[in-house]
Write an enzyme that holds these catalytic residues in place. Sequence first.
Site, PDB file in Angstrom:
ATOM      1  N   SER A 258      42.827  38.582  38.873  1.00 54.07           N
ATOM      2  CA  SER A 258      43.685  39.422  38.029  1.00 54.07           C
ATOM      3  C   SER A 258      44.040  38.730  36.720  1.00 54.07           C
ATOM      4  O   SER A 258      44.259  37.526  36.695  1.00 54.07           O
ATOM      5  CB  SER A 258      44.980  39.743  38.791  1.00 54.07           C
ATOM      6  OG  SER A 258      45.929  40.317  37.927  1.00 54.07           O
ATOM      7  N   ALA A 259      44.142  39.523  35.663  1.00 57.98           N
ATOM      8  CA  ALA A 259      44.557  38.983  34.362  1.00 57.98           C
ATOM      9  C   ALA A 259      46.065  38.777  34.304  1.00 57.98           C
ATOM     10  O   ALA A 259      46.582  38.189  33.358  1.00 57.98           O
ATOM     11  CB  ALA A 259      44.136  39.951  33.259  1.00 57.98           C
TER      12      ALA A 259
ATOM     13  N   LYS B 118      43.934  48.450  30.077  1.00 58.17           N
ATOM     14  CA  LYS B 118      43.775  48.109  31.493  1.00 58.17           C
ATOM     15  C   LYS B 118      42.874  46.893  31.657  1.00 58.17           C
ATOM     16  O   LYS B 118      41.777  46.851  31.092  1.00 58.17           O
ATOM     17  CB  LYS B 118      43.203  49.293  32.272  1.00 58.17           C
ATOM     18  CG  LYS B 118      44.225  50.378  32.511  1.00 58.17           C
ATOM     19  CD  LYS B 118      43.690  51.408  33.486  1.00 58.17           C
ATOM     20  CE  LYS B 118      44.715  52.509  33.703  1.00 58.17           C
ATOM     21  NZ  LYS B 118      44.139  53.599  34.495  1.00 58.17           N
TER      22      LYS B 118
ATOM     23  N   GLU C 207      37.414  47.098  40.887  1.00 61.53           N
ATOM     24  CA  GLU C 207      38.060  47.149  39.564  1.00 61.53           C
ATOM     25  C   GLU C 207      38.419  48.577  39.152  1.00 61.53           C
ATOM     26  O   GLU C 207      37.679  49.503  39.420  1.00 61.53           O
ATOM     27  CB  GLU C 207      37.082  46.616  38.516  1.00 61.53           C
ATOM     28  CG  GLU C 207      37.367  45.225  38.033  1.00 61.53           C
ATOM     29  CD  GLU C 207      38.664  45.068  37.259  1.00 61.53           C
ATOM     30  OE1 GLU C 207      39.273  46.080  36.851  1.00 61.53           O
ATOM     31  OE2 GLU C 207      39.064  43.927  37.055  1.00 61.53           O
ATOM     32  N   ASP C 208      39.540  48.728  38.454  1.00 59.91           N
ATOM     33  CA  ASP C 208      39.917  50.058  37.940  1.00 59.91           C
ATOM     34  C   ASP C 208      39.789  50.140  36.417  1.00 59.91           C
ATOM     35  O   ASP C 208      40.156  51.155  35.830  1.00 59.91           O
ATOM     36  CB  ASP C 208      41.364  50.407  38.315  1.00 59.91           C
ATOM     37  CG  ASP C 208      42.364  49.592  37.514  1.00 59.91           C
ATOM     38  OD1 ASP C 208      42.145  48.373  37.344  1.00 59.91           O
ATOM     39  OD2 ASP C 208      43.358  50.168  37.035  1.00 59.91           O
TER      40      ASP C 208
ATOM     41  N   LYS D  30      39.123  39.406  30.537  1.00 56.85           N
ATOM     42  CA  LYS D  30      38.049  40.339  30.860  1.00 56.85           C
ATOM     43  C   LYS D  30      37.734  41.118  29.584  1.00 56.85           C
ATOM     44  O   LYS D  30      38.681  41.449  28.866  1.00 56.85           O
ATOM     45  CB  LYS D  30      38.492  41.320  31.961  1.00 56.85           C
ATOM     46  CG  LYS D  30      38.831  40.643  33.295  1.00 56.85           C
ATOM     47  CD  LYS D  30      39.447  41.663  34.261  1.00 56.85           C
ATOM     48  CE  LYS D  30      39.982  40.965  35.505  1.00 56.85           C
ATOM     49  NZ  LYS D  30      40.716  41.854  36.415  1.00 56.85           N
TER      50      LYS D  30
ATOM     51  N   ASP E 290      40.690  43.145  41.817  1.00 56.36           N
ATOM     52  CA  ASP E 290      41.652  43.207  40.731  1.00 56.36           C
ATOM     53  C   ASP E 290      42.972  43.631  41.386  1.00 56.36           C
ATOM     54  O   ASP E 290      42.973  44.138  42.511  1.00 56.36           O
ATOM     55  CB  ASP E 290      41.161  44.246  39.710  1.00 56.36           C
ATOM     56  CG  ASP E 290      42.183  44.497  38.632  1.00 56.36           C
ATOM     57  OD1 ASP E 290      42.698  43.522  38.058  1.00 56.36           O
ATOM     58  OD2 ASP E 290      42.487  45.676  38.358  1.00 56.36           O
ATOM     59  N   LEU E 291      44.081  43.413  40.703  1.00 58.81           N
ATOM     60  CA  LEU E 291      45.377  43.755  41.311  1.00 58.81           C
ATOM     61  C   LEU E 291      45.926  45.092  40.794  1.00 58.81           C
ATOM     62  O   LEU E 291      46.026  46.071  41.540  1.00 58.81           O
ATOM     63  CB  LEU E 291      46.390  42.634  41.011  1.00 58.81           C
ATOM     64  CG  LEU E 291      47.811  42.901  41.498  1.00 58.81           C
ATOM     65  CD1 LEU E 291      47.897  42.816  43.020  1.00 58.81           C
ATOM     66  CD2 LEU E 291      48.792  41.901  40.875  1.00 58.81           C
ATOM     67  N   ASP E 292      46.252  45.098  39.483  1.00 60.29           N
ATOM     68  CA  ASP E 292      46.916  46.266  38.896  1.00 60.29           C
ATOM     69  C   ASP E 292      45.990  47.475  38.901  1.00 60.29           C
ATOM     70  O   ASP E 292      44.922  47.449  38.294  1.00 60.29           O
ATOM     71  CB  ASP E 292      47.337  45.956  37.452  1.00 60.29           C
ATOM     72  CG  ASP E 292      48.395  44.865  37.372  1.00 60.29           C
ATOM     73  OD1 ASP E 292      49.352  44.924  38.149  1.00 60.29           O
ATOM     74  OD2 ASP E 292      48.254  43.960  36.533  1.00 60.29           O
TER      75      ASP E 292
ATOM     76  N   THR F 266      50.626  49.373  39.752  1.00 61.28           N
ATOM     77  CA  THR F 266      51.417  48.806  38.653  1.00 61.28           C
ATOM     78  C   THR F 266      50.881  49.214  37.288  1.00 61.28           C
ATOM     79  O   THR F 266      51.553  49.000  36.285  1.00 61.28           O
ATOM     80  CB  THR F 266      51.417  47.274  38.739  1.00 61.28           C
ATOM     81  OG1 THR F 266      50.126  46.877  39.162  1.00 61.28           O
ATOM     82  CG2 THR F 266      52.466  46.749  39.681  1.00 61.28           C
TER      83      THR F 266
HETATM   84  C1  BG6 Z   1      46.154  43.296  34.088  1.00 58.62           C
HETATM   85  C2  BG6 Z   1      46.597  44.672  33.687  1.00 58.62           C
HETATM   86  O1  BG6 Z   1      45.968  43.254  35.465  1.00 58.62           O
HETATM   87  O2  BG6 Z   1      47.118  42.320  33.711  1.00 58.62           O
HETATM   88  C3  BG6 Z   1      46.918  44.709  32.204  1.00 58.62           C
HETATM   89  O3  BG6 Z   1      45.588  45.612  33.975  1.00 58.62           O
HETATM   90  C4  BG6 Z   1      47.931  43.625  31.880  1.00 58.62           C
HETATM   91  O4  BG6 Z   1      47.421  45.981  31.882  1.00 58.62           O
HETATM   92  C5  BG6 Z   1      47.409  42.258  32.331  1.00 58.62           C
HETATM   93  O5  BG6 Z   1      48.180  43.584  30.477  1.00 58.62           O
HETATM   94  C6  BG6 Z   1      48.401  41.128  32.060  1.00 58.62           C
HETATM   95  O6  BG6 Z   1      49.518  41.303  32.875  1.00 58.62           O
HETATM   96  P1  BG6 Z   1      50.855  40.491  32.774  1.00 58.62           P
HETATM   97  O7  BG6 Z   1      51.583  40.862  34.039  1.00 58.62           O
HETATM   98  O8  BG6 Z   1      50.513  39.035  32.744  1.00 58.62           O
HETATM   99  O9  BG6 Z   1      51.537  40.911  31.529  1.00 58.62           O
HETATM  100 MG    MG Z   2      43.400  46.765  36.939  1.00 61.18          MG
END
Ligand code: BG6
Ligand code: MG
Length: 216
Positions: free
Chosen positions: A113-114, A44, A168-169, A144, A8-10, A16
């Site tokens: 990542s989402a 998250k 994953e966090d 997710k 996962d990224l964030d 972030t």
């Molecule tokens: C996820 C984050 O990685 O991405 C969420 O954990 C976030 O908090 C989601 O809403 C979507 O991100 P973005 O950058 O497309 O708004």
């Molecule tokens: Mg995350």
Amino acid sequence: MIEACIFDLDGVIVDTARYHYIAWRKIAEELGFVFSKDDNERLKGVGRLESLEILLQIGQVNLDENEKNKLAKEKNEIYLKLIEGMTPDEILPGVTAFLKDLRKNNILIALGSASKNAPFILERTTLTPYFNAIIDGNMVSKAKPDPEVFLKGATQLGIEPAKCLVFEDAQAGIEAAINAGMHCIGIGEKENLKGADFVIPGFQEFNYDRLRSWYL
Ligand code: BG6
Ligand code: MG
């Protein structure tokens, strides 16, 4: 045996998660309610529009589609301002060394990542070249805990799910990994990461040898 790691990224690679929180808190303020850190755990790993739905539910605010889209756009503009100046300094401790360690040991690496901003963040932090596959929020239609993002990663890598390990966090992300039939390690606090095989605070004390001893 693990043949691929999907990150996962964030909140896993970069911090972030706090920028997402700052941006959503601002939107909540505008709508007239307080959005707490505990509430933020529910956002998250969840996509932008789904996050807005949860936020509105918490504040008990009803909006039409048009207003929702405007707010999601506004949130992203606040978020983009916060991340536009990101540098490799914001990579979480131990991450780069661990990615290098995995490559040295011929483990494939994917991003799951989402976030639709994921490619931008990988570029800003100069991490793009470490990834054999990058799946971001522009490429998936189900958020997710649906396993789509991780299954797409495994398919692009050509590795079966049972040989993939997800980092994953977010609780939603742990569930997505389990739903994908993958192994998963939580990053953060145990109480927010139910169902993970293991939970570690971060990558500082972690390396491939430890991974191998856990997944023989
Ligand atoms: C996820 C984050 O990685 O991405 C969420 O954990 C976030 O908090 C989601 O809403 C979507 O991100 P973005 O950058 O497309 O708004
Ligand atoms: Mg995350």
